[in-house]
Design a protein around this motif. Sequence first.
Motif, short mmCIF file in Angstrom:
data_model
loop_
_atom_site.label_atom_id
_atom_site.label_comp_id
_atom_site.label_asym_id
_atom_site.label_seq_id
_atom_site.Cartn_x
_atom_site.Cartn_y
_atom_site.Cartn_z
N PRO A 85 8.45 6.69 16.34
CA PRO A 85 7.61 5.94 15.40
C PRO A 85 8.55 5.14 14.49
O PRO A 85 9.35 5.71 13.77
CB PRO A 85 6.88 7.02 14.60
CG PRO A 85 7.63 8.28 14.82
CD PRO A 85 8.48 8.13 16.04
N HIS A 86 8.42 3.82 14.56
CA HIS A 86 9.29 3.00 13.73
C HIS A 86 8.86 3.15 12.28
O HIS A 86 7.67 3.04 11.99
CB HIS A 86 9.23 1.54 14.17
CG HIS A 86 10.31 0.70 13.60
ND1 HIS A 86 10.35 0.33 12.28
CD2 HIS A 86 11.43 0.20 14.17
CE1 HIS A 86 11.44 -0.39 12.06
NE2 HIS A 86 12.11 -0.49 13.19
N PHE B 243 6.37 0.51 10.93
CA PHE B 243 5.15 0.17 11.66
C PHE B 243 4.35 1.43 11.94
O PHE B 243 4.88 2.53 11.95
CB PHE B 243 5.48 -0.54 12.99
CG PHE B 243 6.26 -1.80 12.80
CD1 PHE B 243 7.64 -1.80 12.87
CD2 PHE B 243 5.60 -2.99 12.53
CE1 PHE B 243 8.37 -2.97 12.68
CE2 PHE B 243 6.33 -4.17 12.34
CZ PHE B 243 7.70 -4.15 12.42
N GLN B 244 3.05 1.21 12.21
CA GLN B 244 2.18 2.37 12.47
C GLN B 244 2.13 2.74 13.93
O GLN B 244 1.10 3.19 14.39
CB GLN B 244 0.76 2.06 11.97
CG GLN B 244 0.66 1.69 10.50
CD GLN B 244 1.28 2.73 9.61
OE1 GLN B 244 1.07 3.93 9.82
NE2 GLN B 244 2.05 2.31 8.63
N ARG B 245 3.14 2.48 14.68
CA ARG B 245 3.09 2.89 16.09
C ARG B 245 4.48 3.23 16.60
O ARG B 245 5.47 3.00 15.93
CB ARG B 245 2.44 1.81 16.94
CG ARG B 245 2.97 0.41 16.76
CD ARG B 245 2.62 -0.48 17.93
NE ARG B 245 3.39 -0.09 19.12
CZ ARG B 245 3.74 -0.92 20.08
NH1 ARG B 245 3.38 -2.17 20.03
NH2 ARG B 245 4.42 -0.49 21.12
N ASN B 246 4.49 3.79 17.81
CA ASN B 246 5.74 4.20 18.45
C ASN B 246 6.33 3.06 19.25
O ASN B 246 5.60 2.25 19.82
CB ASN B 246 5.50 5.37 19.41
CG ASN B 246 5.07 6.62 18.68
OD1 ASN B 246 5.13 6.69 17.46
ND2 ASN B 246 4.65 7.61 19.45
N PHE B 247 7.64 3.03 19.28
CA PHE B 247 8.33 2.03 20.08
C PHE B 247 9.49 2.65 20.83
O PHE B 247 10.12 3.58 20.33
CB PHE B 247 8.95 0.94 19.19
CG PHE B 247 7.94 0.05 18.53
CD1 PHE B 247 7.53 0.31 17.24
CD2 PHE B 247 7.43 -1.05 19.21
CE1 PHE B 247 6.60 -0.52 16.63
CE2 PHE B 247 6.51 -1.87 18.59
CZ PHE B 247 6.09 -1.61 17.30
#
Lengths: 59, 409
Positions: B285-286, B289-293
Amino acid sequence: MSHQEYKKWQCATCGEIYDEELGAPDEGIAPGTRFEDIPDTWMCPNCGASKSDFAIYVG
Amino acid sequence: MNTQSDKNIVIVGAGHAGGSLAAFLRQYGYQGRITLIGDEASVPYHRPPLSKAWLKGEIALEALYLKPQTFYDSQNIELVLGNRVVTLDPKEKVVYLSGGESRDYDELVIATGANSRRLNIPGSDLGNVFYLRNLEDAKKLAEGLRVCSRLAVIGGGYIGLECAATARAMGIEVTLFERTPRALERVASEPLSAFLTRYHATKGVEFCFEASVAEILGADRASGIRLTDGRVFQCDAVLVGVGAVPNTELAVAAGLECSNGIVVDEDCRTALPSVFAIGDVAMRPHPLFQRNFRIESVPSAMEQAKRVASYLTGKAASAAEQPWFWSDQYDLKLQMVGLLGDANQHVVRGDIESGKFCIFHFSDDRLVAAEAINASPEFFAAKKLIGVELAEDKARLSDMSVPLNEFIK
């Protein structure tokens, strides 16, 4: 004026070398500028990494 | 400072993330044992020059090293090279290497990276079909290009574009085949893709978009490619750059959750105590940001290496950075920062046709990304401005008579 040898610093992100003796005149950093005297906001001219990504170069 | 001189940190993978981590640990004052294990024969090295200066023969191998060989001795970092970790036993906290050796660990960091995605079509295993991920690949590619007059590049990502540029500089004819409608479809904006394609075309690269390769033709060496639409193109070498697949086998076998990479938290910790994952292999999870990368870039590998080094030495984590990237093609320096996801408008500073410009991408009034070509000052300014609401300043960005530092309040 310090007679200490000029040092070289290397960007850990892309390998670019900053040579204190040469400075970086294109970016307004005069030849002979010690690395610690370069503004903290300076970035690697090659790749854009921050100044904090540079380390002494022994090569 | 807790120097933990009795501790033992084992790093699996000696690429940019693993190599940098070893250096940061010492830099941050860690005095315990560090074992850096890599399956390549070389000490950690910079990969980006492999498609550019190194491929053109402009620099020597030693210039690629992240640190000279002497660094690891003087910093007391045990290097285990040309050796692969085949099993991880998280209960006993041991890793086993091929050949039977083992290493105990107190903390383990998996930095196994990613490998080139292989094409799985007839002819894929013909001689002079090349990939480019590591030094060995680069040596084979360099040899192949020396006797090549027409190169087929499969894939319009950074590997494909950079190698196309290098091949053209070497006087090799190039045709690039890309499955999607444009180059860099996943990572760059449409105007940037269009500019790069036009620029490559002026340098003689031929492009086929929405082109899927069905077969590589030839007896024991590639001599052509056939597309799914039936068209056939001659070539005497093929360079494949169709993405990278994370090296998760070790983690999967040890019971770690993997989903397009080893799943970790913001501190790069896996669900197993004392096991971390960083670099191209990590799905994380960056913090911004609200998501995984799973980010495949040198700056991201460095940021994650620093994060884990901070965590393990009790140092406060540095402020999170926006993802950023650079690519050199011909005399173009491309630098980009931020993510395009939410962007719904853009402002251009500079002149696209002159090859010196920066595209600032906004989500309404908030700067979310920037793509610069031969415009380092704009790139450096954008790095500081991402996330800022620019409102009425938005349109003024395109006015070259307004100095950049006016926007950085």
